[in-house]
Design a protein around this motif. Structure first.
Motif, short mmCIF file in Angstrom:
data_model
loop_
_atom_site.label_atom_id
_atom_site.label_comp_id
_atom_site.label_asym_id
_atom_site.label_seq_id
_atom_site.Cartn_x
_atom_site.Cartn_y
_atom_site.Cartn_z
N ALA A 221 -34.62 20.94 -52.74
CA ALA A 221 -33.69 21.63 -51.86
C ALA A 221 -33.33 20.80 -50.64
N GLU A 222 -34.30 20.05 -50.11
CA GLU A 222 -34.05 19.29 -48.89
C GLU A 222 -32.95 18.25 -49.11
N GLU A 223 -33.03 17.53 -50.22
CA GLU A 223 -32.00 16.53 -50.51
C GLU A 223 -30.64 17.18 -50.73
N ILE B 262 -37.22 24.23 -54.46
CA ILE B 262 -36.91 25.60 -54.87
C ILE B 262 -37.72 25.93 -56.12
N ASP B 263 -38.46 27.01 -56.05
CA ASP B 263 -39.20 27.49 -57.21
C ASP B 263 -38.39 28.58 -57.90
N PHE B 264 -38.01 28.31 -59.14
CA PHE B 264 -37.27 29.30 -59.93
C PHE B 264 -38.27 30.13 -60.72
N ALA C 233 -35.23 32.89 -57.00
CA ALA C 233 -35.53 31.57 -56.44
C ALA C 233 -36.20 31.76 -55.09
N GLN C 234 -37.10 30.83 -54.76
CA GLN C 234 -37.84 30.94 -53.50
C GLN C 234 -38.06 29.56 -52.89
N PHE C 235 -37.93 29.47 -51.57
CA PHE C 235 -38.23 28.22 -50.87
C PHE C 235 -38.56 28.54 -49.41
N THR C 236 -39.01 27.53 -48.68
CA THR C 236 -39.35 27.71 -47.26
C THR C 236 -38.68 26.63 -46.42
N PHE C 237 -38.52 26.93 -45.13
CA PHE C 237 -38.04 25.92 -44.19
C PHE C 237 -38.68 26.18 -42.83
#
Length: 246
Positions: free
Chosen positions: A212-214, A156-158, A61-65
């Motif tokens: 992901a934010e929610e 989130i990108d799975f 999984a990948q995400f940014t903030f």
């Protein structure tokens, strides 16, 4: 493949003329070569569609903030942002997230008035990418991020760590489907299925994304805990396969 077979046939004609001592510049020789070429160019073909869809369980999984901090100058804003991020990184590593999974991908600096009575200040915007290779850590990572002042938490990108294996699996399955379809046609027509002459393909990999934010916001508010994430990655493959038929 066809060109190779045509050249073999033409070579046999040349050998025959040499063996018989015939003139290879004669109209007969030229005529025979042309007939061989024409015969191969008119060889019968059959084009069919093969389709397949394969599915694997996502293992990445990948995400940014984003973290934004301000200061009287660039250095102050940047150092404050890095210090804040370091605290987040330590918390993430405390639950087992590897340090190599956290990458600071972009830094932007802005100059802006923060309030009506202050002078212009520098603002450092630091974007971080998180790659999780153990999905069991995902809920804990979001819980930790929900405790901090972060912005622009992406979906989130799975994905799969190795997508090539899934693509190869889909390709083979679609090719087998095309061969079955072609075999059914030729058998019902009393023909024989020959070699593959051409393959054209197109494919698409769906994006499995989660807000992901929610989720982080609700975790921060302790409204509920995450109990499910999409974990299936599906790949569809469609091939147009052309066979020789006899």
């Amino acid at each position: 493949m066809l060109r190779g077979r045509m050249l073999v046939a033409q070579a046999k004609i040349q050998q025959l003329f040499l063996k018989q001592g015939l003139n290879m510049k004669s109209p007969l020789f030229v005529f025979l070569l042309m007939q061989v070429s024409l015969g191969f160019s008119q060889e019968r073909r059959l084009s069919v569609i093969g389709e397949a869809e394969v599915t694997e369980v996502a293992n990445q999984a990948q995400f940014t903030f984003v973290v934004t901090k301000s200061g009287r100058d660039l250095r102050t804003a940047f150092v404050e942002g890095q210090t804040y991020l370091s605290t987040i990184y330590i918390d993430l590593q405390s639950i087992g997230l590897d340090s190599t999974a956290i990458r600071q991908s972009k830094v932007r600096v802005d100059e802006k008035d923060l309030t009506w009575f202050t002078s212009k200040k520098k603002e450092a915007v630091l974007r971080t990418t998180v790659i999780i290779n153990n999905l069991d850590l995902l809920e804990g990572v979001l819980e930790i991020l929900g405790k901090y002042e972060i912005e622009d938490l992406s979906g989130i990108d799975f994905t799969l760590k190795d997508q090539k294996a899934l693509k190869q699996k889909a390709y083979v399955a679609a090719l087998e489907d095309a061969r079955r379809n072609a075999a059914a046609i030729t058998q019902s027509s009393g023909l024989t299925l020959g070699e593959i002459q051409r393959i054209e393909e197109e494919a698409g990999l769906p994006s499995n994304s989660f807000l992901a934010e929610e989720m982080a916001y609700r975790l921060r508010q302790q409204a509920y805990r995450v109990s499910f994430f999409p974990e299936q990655i599906s790949l569809s493959k469609k091939l147009k396969v052309t066979f020789a038929i006899n």
